[in-house]
Design an enzyme around this catalytic site. Sequence first.
Site, PDB file in Angstrom:
ATOM      1  N   ARG A 254      73.866  75.975  41.585  1.00  0.00           N
ATOM      2  CA  ARG A 254      74.777  77.110  41.478  1.00  0.00           C
ATOM      3  C   ARG A 254      74.014  78.355  41.059  1.00  0.00           C
ATOM      4  O   ARG A 254      73.058  78.305  40.308  1.00  0.00           O
ATOM      5  CB  ARG A 254      75.867  76.825  40.430  1.00  0.00           C
ATOM      6  CG  ARG A 254      76.623  75.544  40.653  1.00  0.00           C
ATOM      7  CD  ARG A 254      77.485  75.192  39.446  1.00  0.00           C
ATOM      8  NE  ARG A 254      78.656  76.052  39.347  1.00  0.00           N
ATOM      9  CZ  ARG A 254      79.064  76.625  38.227  1.00  0.00           C
ATOM     10  NH1 ARG A 254      78.368  76.467  37.125  1.00  0.00           N
ATOM     11  NH2 ARG A 254      80.153  77.357  38.203  1.00  0.00           N
TER      12      ARG A 254
ATOM     13  N   HIS B 239      64.896  82.260  39.096  1.00  0.00           N
ATOM     14  CA  HIS B 239      65.178  83.031  40.304  1.00  0.00           C
ATOM     15  C   HIS B 239      65.310  84.511  39.978  1.00  0.00           C
ATOM     16  O   HIS B 239      65.720  84.882  38.878  1.00  0.00           O
ATOM     17  CB  HIS B 239      66.462  82.524  40.965  1.00  0.00           C
ATOM     18  CG  HIS B 239      66.238  81.266  41.739  1.00  0.00           C
ATOM     19  ND1 HIS B 239      65.535  81.233  42.910  1.00  0.00           N
ATOM     20  CD2 HIS B 239      66.593  79.983  41.485  1.00  0.00           C
ATOM     21  CE1 HIS B 239      65.490  79.994  43.360  1.00  0.00           C
ATOM     22  NE2 HIS B 239      66.116  79.220  42.515  1.00  0.00           N
TER      23      HIS B 239
ATOM     24  N   ARG C  89      59.481  71.117  42.983  1.00  0.00           N
ATOM     25  CA  ARG C  89      60.225  71.404  44.213  1.00  0.00           C
ATOM     26  C   ARG C  89      59.288  72.037  45.229  1.00  0.00           C
ATOM     27  O   ARG C  89      58.462  72.884  44.897  1.00  0.00           O
ATOM     28  CB  ARG C  89      61.396  72.352  43.941  1.00  0.00           C
ATOM     29  CG  ARG C  89      62.226  72.638  45.207  1.00  0.00           C
ATOM     30  CD  ARG C  89      63.529  73.375  44.905  1.00  0.00           C
ATOM     31  NE  ARG C  89      63.362  74.789  44.743  1.00  0.00           N
ATOM     32  CZ  ARG C  89      64.078  75.738  45.379  1.00  0.00           C
ATOM     33  NH1 ARG C  89      65.016  75.381  46.242  1.00  0.00           N
ATOM     34  NH2 ARG C  89      63.883  77.004  45.147  1.00  0.00           N
TER      35      ARG C  89
ATOM     36  N   GLU D  17      71.077  72.175  51.999  1.00  0.00           N
ATOM     37  CA  GLU D  17      71.353  73.587  51.740  1.00  0.00           C
ATOM     38  C   GLU D  17      72.272  74.256  52.753  1.00  0.00           C
ATOM     39  O   GLU D  17      73.206  74.952  52.375  1.00  0.00           O
ATOM     40  CB  GLU D  17      70.023  74.351  51.673  1.00  0.00           C
ATOM     41  CG  GLU D  17      69.131  73.867  50.542  1.00  0.00           C
ATOM     42  CD  GLU D  17      67.792  74.575  50.511  1.00  0.00           C
ATOM     43  OE1 GLU D  17      67.727  75.685  49.960  1.00  0.00           O
ATOM     44  OE2 GLU D  17      66.812  74.017  51.055  1.00  0.00           O
TER      45      GLU D  17
ATOM     46  N   ASP E  26      72.468  78.956  49.915  1.00  0.00           N
ATOM     47  CA  ASP E  26      72.171  79.042  51.343  1.00  0.00           C
ATOM     48  C   ASP E  26      73.343  78.601  52.201  1.00  0.00           C
ATOM     49  O   ASP E  26      73.539  79.117  53.304  1.00  0.00           O
ATOM     50  CB  ASP E  26      70.927  78.211  51.668  1.00  0.00           C
ATOM     51  CG  ASP E  26      69.643  78.928  51.275  1.00  0.00           C
ATOM     52  OD1 ASP E  26      69.251  79.872  51.979  1.00  0.00           O
ATOM     53  OD2 ASP E  26      69.046  78.555  50.255  1.00  0.00           O
TER      54      ASP E  26
ATOM     55  N   ARG F 274      66.263  85.362  51.234  1.00  0.00           N
ATOM     56  CA  ARG F 274      66.731  84.457  50.197  1.00  0.00           C
ATOM     57  C   ARG F 274      68.175  84.788  49.834  1.00  0.00           C
ATOM     58  O   ARG F 274      68.586  85.944  49.843  1.00  0.00           O
ATOM     59  CB  ARG F 274      65.848  84.558  48.957  1.00  0.00           C
ATOM     60  CG  ARG F 274      64.468  84.013  49.200  1.00  0.00           C
ATOM     61  CD  ARG F 274      63.707  83.810  47.907  1.00  0.00           C
ATOM     62  NE  ARG F 274      62.447  83.151  48.195  1.00  0.00           N
ATOM     63  CZ  ARG F 274      62.296  81.855  48.397  1.00  0.00           C
ATOM     64  NH1 ARG F 274      63.354  81.068  48.342  1.00  0.00           N
ATOM     65  NH2 ARG F 274      61.127  81.344  48.664  1.00  0.00           N
TER      66      ARG F 274
END
Length: 924
Positions: free
Chosen positions: A622, A155, A415, A543, A583, A755
Amino acid sequence: MNHHPAPATPSRWTPDQDEQLVGDTRLLGQILGETVREQDGENAFELIEAIRRLSVAFQRKADEQAGRDLDTLLKHLSPDETVSVIRAFSFFSHLANLAEDRHHVRRRAAQDLAPEDEEGSLARTIDTLSAAGIDADRIVRALSSAYISPVLTAHPTEVQRKSILDAERAISELLDQREGLRGARAKRANEAMLRARISQLWQTRVLRFARLTVLDEIENVLGYYRSTFLREIPRLYAELEEKLGRPVATFLRMGNWIGGDRDGNPNVDAGTLRAALARQSETVLRHYLTEVHELGAELSVSRTLVGCTADLEALAEASGDDNPHRGDEPYRRALIGVYARLAGTLRALTGTEALRHAVAPAAPYAAPAELLRDLRVVEDSLRRNHGVAMIGPRLGPLIRAVQVFGFHLATTDLRQNSDRHEAVVAELLAAARIEPDYAGLAEEARQALLMRLLQDPRGLAVRTATYSEATQGELAIFEAARELRASFGRDAIRHYIISHTETVSDLLEVLVLQKECGLLRGTLAPAEASRAQVDLIVVPLFETIEDLRAAEGIMRAFYALPGIEALIRASGAEQDVMLGYSDSNKDGGYFTSNWELYRASTALAKLFQAKPGLTLRLFHGRGGTVGRGGGPSHQAILAQPPGTVKGQIRLTEQGEVIAAKYANPVIGRHNLETLMAATLEATLLPTRTPPPDAFLEAAAALSAASMAAYRRLVYETPGFTDYFFAATPIAEIAELNIGSRPASRKASRRIEDLRAIPWGFSWGQSRVTLPGWFGFGAAVEAFVAEDPGPRLALLRRMVAEWPFFRTLLSNMDMVLAKADLAMARRYAELVPDKALGHGIFAEIEAEWDRTVKAFESLTGESRRLADNPLLARSIAHRFAYIAPLNHLQVELLRRWRAGQVDMKAQHGILISINGIAAGLRNSG
């Protein structure tokens, strides 16, 4: 930060010994200053020193005049001066991090708290379990079915270039070496090397010119395997086995998202998945090759002096090595054969060549088990022939590495967003003339149709049909997964994660797509369901707040469908469920996110308790910041609801957290040890009594009030989106080239589409840290107001007696300590609509005051981080060095947004983002 052998007399850490940290920081800062003077001149050095002195006076001594002087000085810097100052303070933050990391290692080696007292150490955990009547045999049995897995993701919160990380790693190693140096000459030589590496840092570009590609991210994360995981994980197993006095099963495994996470990232496809698996395999196989080569050099055992087993002799004879100089050295000859087969494996799986060849590459190993068998032959021969002492240093860790990493290195998850699966299934159904409008069906009708498809042995794809590029791309991923599992083993790809799981059909769609591509064998027809098997665990990701509340109901309905439970049992009897911290926080705020995660975990655990033989494994998504589920892992695991761990846990490690936890091998081993220790405690200690109903009812009331306050600000306040985009560097963060994934899911400015990672990153940069506390003060105020005395007493009891509530406040304490509302006010002044900026900041400030008051009232502590003085001192020390970066960032943002298009200004903004993130030690 791993436990080292204890000295004869255990020592306790004293505050005076923290002077070593001060000394290291001062040394690195001094060398940095001298480097600036040499590289940029005396004037630049004096300017930076003046800014440092003023900032220290203002931040630590509340000298208002110093603050005004600092403001004036910073506003009048030239573009070149601005960039030089930003670079200097940014690099100081990086160097201070290295000094702190070294100090953590030093404290642990000197037995900071003594090993038996240290939180997160295996020694303390085993002692704790023993005191509770849990012996080594029971621990070993628990570990035989455990599954613990940190999962590295890419990320966009890792703001450092690999070149910077490599230079910092070299500086860290020099600091380590400095510890044992004797004599002035050795220290001068070490200091000269430090000077060289810091000069390298100063002359290295901080920013990337181009956005990272997925392949870049793969290479970055593989560096942590080479530096830390491949060596430290086997050592950690060896330490555990030594403490228990028994061998343990392989229960700690690494996971990976890079190359398989397609959700919102159009740059990930079947090609990047293949590339990721190939590079992972090459990394681990080259590690094995190196270790086997070194082992061969070490095992110069002569048959004329000691015997060997017949199996080893046979392995030596099969090696193809006929060098007469090694004729009496069966171990070397056997290992040459092992090396040759590994070289053949490397060529077969990755198309690359080994670096050395005593004999030509031989037939590849078909599976890690074959390599393991050969290594066991070597081990057995050593054991039987007075060679036990030669197993521990290299052969033992190599055997464990093969057990942990196989030929795949890490399990790569797949994913994708549920909407994409729906679109693919809809297109397949329309082309097959089965259902022209799948998307228009109600949920019950969808489930019925998907179940019919799963009961039908025929596929959906029509050979003559032309499918969209998107559908072909999604199907290619499933096809690639099937092929890669055949090549690299079943552990190479085990999980398929469905983002935004909202319905049962979201799960069934992925089963249908697995069936379509050969990953589900058999059907769910009543007579066949118990014999069907599916290769990839279908993992729902819940989420949002609404999704978390629906999680148990969705899983209950899924398992109630005919044939589903039989399929899962026949396929390994494992069910992973992923819970999204990021989220849910952006959706409902800090307290509500944590509470709904707690409730969902509890409900899911209860559901699967009624299904004996099925293993539930919660996967915690996390992030780095507390607002995204970050914080100390040991506390977080122990704060999980009773009965939700049971030896099973996966959790993501994201962005800069990977560097902070695992760049230093010793600290990396300690973090892994902490994960092991906490999981053992949460699993084996006598089941904690569930919290009383009064606690649960109070938490529910706090959650409702907290979420209302949070959503009132973020989603219901007119103009809040404009405020956010103006009062934080969110737009500029998107230009930082810090990841392959776009900052927003859609081309819009809606908070809902943003995001969660850049959302949290932006609030951290502007020093508000809003996702980690907003709404708590209003919730406590409203709750206590209804019955002040008893309710305040109840909340204080919750802090004292409930790990969940206590950990939530502890993490919030860290967030409050890192925030700086005075600095945040400067960012609010960037909002063009002054009335809007003033009004929203006033709401934020009022809630801050309520939250601080609530925290102090519940804990009795007016100081931040009162129970962690080292961290408190670290943060206080850093504020003076982060403040100039914030001040200059605000000034440059003002100029840039006013149309003063100066590339140096943009350069300065982006470097300041890097420096602030390093100074705060978590960005997203």
